[in-house]
Design an enzyme around this catalytic site. Structure first.
Site, PDB file in Angstrom:
ATOM      1  N   TYR A 163     -21.509 -29.514  20.863  1.00 15.18           N
ATOM      2  CA  TYR A 163     -21.495 -28.539  21.951  1.00 15.18           C
ATOM      3  C   TYR A 163     -22.772 -28.570  22.778  1.00 15.18           C
ATOM      4  O   TYR A 163     -22.881 -27.850  23.772  1.00 15.18           O
ATOM      5  CB  TYR A 163     -21.140 -27.141  21.390  1.00 15.18           C
ATOM      6  CG  TYR A 163     -19.675 -27.149  21.005  1.00 15.18           C
ATOM      7  CD1 TYR A 163     -18.702 -26.737  21.896  1.00 15.18           C
ATOM      8  CD2 TYR A 163     -19.265 -27.688  19.788  1.00 15.18           C
ATOM      9  CE1 TYR A 163     -17.352 -26.827  21.585  1.00 15.18           C
ATOM     10  CE2 TYR A 163     -17.925 -27.789  19.458  1.00 15.18           C
ATOM     11  CZ  TYR A 163     -16.975 -27.357  20.370  1.00 15.18           C
ATOM     12  OH  TYR A 163     -15.642 -27.466  20.063  1.00 15.18           O
ATOM     13  N   SER A 191     -14.598 -34.196  14.828  1.00 19.76           N
ATOM     14  CA  SER A 191     -15.262 -33.181  14.019  1.00 19.76           C
ATOM     15  C   SER A 191     -15.737 -32.092  14.966  1.00 19.76           C
ATOM     16  O   SER A 191     -16.442 -32.368  15.932  1.00 19.76           O
ATOM     17  CB  SER A 191     -16.466 -33.807  13.302  1.00 19.76           C
ATOM     18  OG  SER A 191     -17.186 -32.816  12.616  1.00 19.76           O
ATOM     19  N   LYS A 192     -15.328 -30.855  14.681  1.00 15.74           N
ATOM     20  CA  LYS A 192     -15.754 -29.739  15.560  1.00 15.74           C
ATOM     21  C   LYS A 192     -17.139 -29.293  15.095  1.00 15.74           C
ATOM     22  O   LYS A 192     -17.295 -28.276  14.403  1.00 15.74           O
ATOM     23  CB  LYS A 192     -14.718 -28.610  15.470  1.00 15.74           C
ATOM     24  CG  LYS A 192     -14.853 -27.553  16.551  1.00 15.74           C
ATOM     25  CD  LYS A 192     -13.633 -26.642  16.556  1.00 15.74           C
ATOM     26  CE  LYS A 192     -13.854 -25.370  17.352  1.00 15.74           C
ATOM     27  NZ  LYS A 192     -14.224 -25.557  18.744  1.00 15.74           N
ATOM     28  N   ALA A 193     -18.123 -30.131  15.417  1.00 13.60           N
ATOM     29  CA  ALA A 193     -19.492 -29.916  14.953  1.00 13.60           C
ATOM     30  C   ALA A 193     -20.294 -29.167  16.010  1.00 13.60           C
ATOM     31  O   ALA A 193     -20.135 -29.418  17.209  1.00 13.60           O
ATOM     32  CB  ALA A 193     -20.149 -31.261  14.679  1.00 13.60           C
TER      33      ALA A 193
END
Ligand code: PMP
Length: 309
Positions: A164, A158-160
């Site tokens: 980051y 999941s590019k949550a």
């Protein structure tokens, strides 16, 4: 580099002027990291402005939010149309596009389920992510002392936004040590990825890349490079990659929407190969740029934007 402003940002279906695209300070995502995003590039080709793998990016955004029970309120087709409309509205021929889904303003507890799921799309012109010489000369990187988040802590599929935080720790440490970028290892000590890039190794004529089990984001560029490499007759192997291969491979390179195909010329101060861009990396770079810059769309990866609409 400060953000180069454009005129409009798409917010929940409406275009809002750039300076008016604001949210409340008690927005859920601000406090708990509950956001999911994409980074997409549109290139100026001889046949017009083309978005690279638009649908695959939007599908990944849907997957990213689904993992967190925050279903995107717009369908894949609706988001694809909204992205094209954002480029047209701002009249930009070449840009980086940032769709963001986030838990909005309503309640402020950890439970996100009663907060709205809001969506914005911004686009702006963005140069070469790791510096203007990075694509031709390569970058110097270091292995991070920070481990990549593990599959059962936070899913890197999941590019949550929250992922980051882990990437920022690695990136800041790398910069502090004089490197352009970090390489993170996964929970088992095998190579995972950069702070915002996937990584490839050229070893004995074969291309290797960490598999999905090594806490990576399934990169859209990564999938494209695997297809290009196979098209060029190379063997491509996905699997667990021990740290040692960072120091013994003939060539290394990063892939990503922002970083495109960036060669790595040293790791932890040790030269990769002869420290120059390797021949396999160059061949793959040339093929990639002939698709996105020259519009040689043999894989059907480009979506053209109609500015007359
Ligand atoms: N890994 C991470 C952590 C990233 O942020 C990115 C950039 N989106 C990538 C890999 C590369 O993915 P893509 O090729 O889809 O841009």
């Amino acid at each position: 580099m400060p953000l180069p402003k454009t005129d409009y940002i798409w917010m929940n279906g409406e275009f809002v002027r750039w300076e008016d695209a604001k949210i409340h300070v008690l927005t859920h995502a601000m406090h708990y990291g509950s956001s999911w995003f994409e980074g997409i590039r549109a290139y100026k080709t001889p046949h017009g402005t083309a978005i690279f793998r638009l649908r695959e990016h939007v599908e990944r955004l849907h997957h990213s939010t689904r993992i967190y029970s925050a279903e995107t309120p717009y369908s894949i087709d609706e988001l694809c149309e909204a992205i094209k409309a954002t480029i047209v509205k701002n009249n930009i021929q070449e840009c980086y596009i940032r769709p963001l889904v986030y838990r909005g303003y309503e309640e402020l507890g950890i439970n996100p389920l009663n907060c709205p799921v809001d969506v914005i799309i911004a686009a702006w012109t963005w140069g070469k992510y790791l510096g203007k010489d990075a694509l031709n000369e390569g970058v110097d990187v270091g292995v991070s002392s920070w481990t990549r988040i593990k599959p059962n802590t936070m899913p890197t599929m999941s590019k949550a936004g929250g992922n980051y935080m882990n990437s920022q720790l690695a990136k800041v440490e790398a910069i502090r040590h004089g490197y352009s970028e970090a390489i993170m290892l996964d929970g088992t000590g095998c190579v995972s990825e950069g702070s915002g890039q996937n990584i490839f190794f050229v070893s004995q004529g074969c291309l290797h890349t960490p598999s999905m089990a090594s806490s990576i984001l399934p990169g859209v560029t990564r999938a494209s490079i695997m297809a290009i490499a196979r098209g060029l007759g190379l063997d491509v192997v996905e699997g667990e990659i021990p740290r040692g291969m960072l120091y013994t491979s003939e060539e290394l390179f990063f892939t990503g929407t922002a970083a495109e195909i960036t060669p790595i010329r040293s790791v932890d101060g040790l030269k990769v190969g002869d420290g120059k861009v390797g021949s396999v990396t160059k061949k793959i770079q040339d093929k990639f740029f002939s698709i996105v810059n020259d519009g040689n769309d043999e894989y059907n990866w480009l979506t053209y934007v109609d500015f007359k609409k």
